[in-house]
Enzyme design. Sequence first.
Site, PDB file in Angstrom:
ATOM      1  N   HIS A  38      51.472  -5.061 -29.539  1.00  0.00           N
ATOM      2  CA  HIS A  38      51.107  -6.480 -29.533  1.00  0.00           C
ATOM      3  C   HIS A  38      51.219  -7.231 -30.858  1.00  0.00           C
ATOM      4  O   HIS A  38      51.013  -8.443 -30.861  1.00  0.00           O
ATOM      5  CB  HIS A  38      49.680  -6.642 -29.000  1.00  0.00           C
ATOM      6  CG  HIS A  38      49.509  -6.126 -27.613  1.00  0.00           C
ATOM      7  ND1 HIS A  38      50.183  -6.655 -26.528  1.00  0.00           N
ATOM      8  CD2 HIS A  38      48.760  -5.101 -27.125  1.00  0.00           C
ATOM      9  CE1 HIS A  38      49.839  -5.985 -25.437  1.00  0.00           C
ATOM     10  NE2 HIS A  38      48.982  -5.039 -25.770  1.00  0.00           N
ATOM     11  N   HIS A 145      42.857  -3.490 -27.197  1.00  0.00           N
ATOM     12  CA  HIS A 145      43.391  -3.982 -25.918  1.00  0.00           C
ATOM     13  C   HIS A 145      43.500  -5.506 -25.966  1.00  0.00           C
ATOM     14  O   HIS A 145      42.571  -6.181 -26.418  1.00  0.00           O
ATOM     15  CB  HIS A 145      42.460  -3.559 -24.777  1.00  0.00           C
ATOM     16  CG  HIS A 145      42.818  -4.141 -23.449  1.00  0.00           C
ATOM     17  ND1 HIS A 145      43.947  -3.774 -22.747  1.00  0.00           N
ATOM     18  CD2 HIS A 145      42.195  -5.078 -22.695  1.00  0.00           C
ATOM     19  CE1 HIS A 145      43.999  -4.469 -21.620  1.00  0.00           C
ATOM     20  NE2 HIS A 145      42.952  -5.257 -21.566  1.00  0.00           N
TER      21      HIS A 145
END
EC number: 3.1.27.-
Length: 150
Positions: A38, A145
């Site tokens: 990410h 996450h």
Amino acid sequence: MVLCFPLLLLLLVLWGQVCPLHAIPKHLTKARWFEIQHIRPSPLQCNRAMNGINNYTQHCKPQNTFLHDSFQNVAAVCDLLSITCKNGYHNCHQSLKPVNMTDCRLTSGSYPQCRYSTAAQYKLFIIACEPPQKSDPPYNLVPVHLDSIL
């Protein structure tokens, strides 16, 4: 009853082949895997960017978002007020300011020939954070996450 054991064993083996699609590669911490999936300081075309992720998992990830910021800046969001995550846990944190990001969505192909659409965005994000593992950067909490994009 004797027939049940081989069938159960077969089901466990097949499940094990599906389960790793969401598993973290064994040699990586959750925070390092988050960073690989990410964090990209600058925009990159999705076909190229996703190739690295898909090589770890050996499949075409259906969707992924890259935040165009540093790991340090994203990890700083972990120090903000906790909010409830999608899964009901209370270890999520929302960014105060929007960041540039790229949304990648699988359009065709199968591994290793995965093809993605690329969409630039400027949005807030919510991340789940946990205490760091031994080899993680020494922050109080680290991102593990990407929970949602707002």
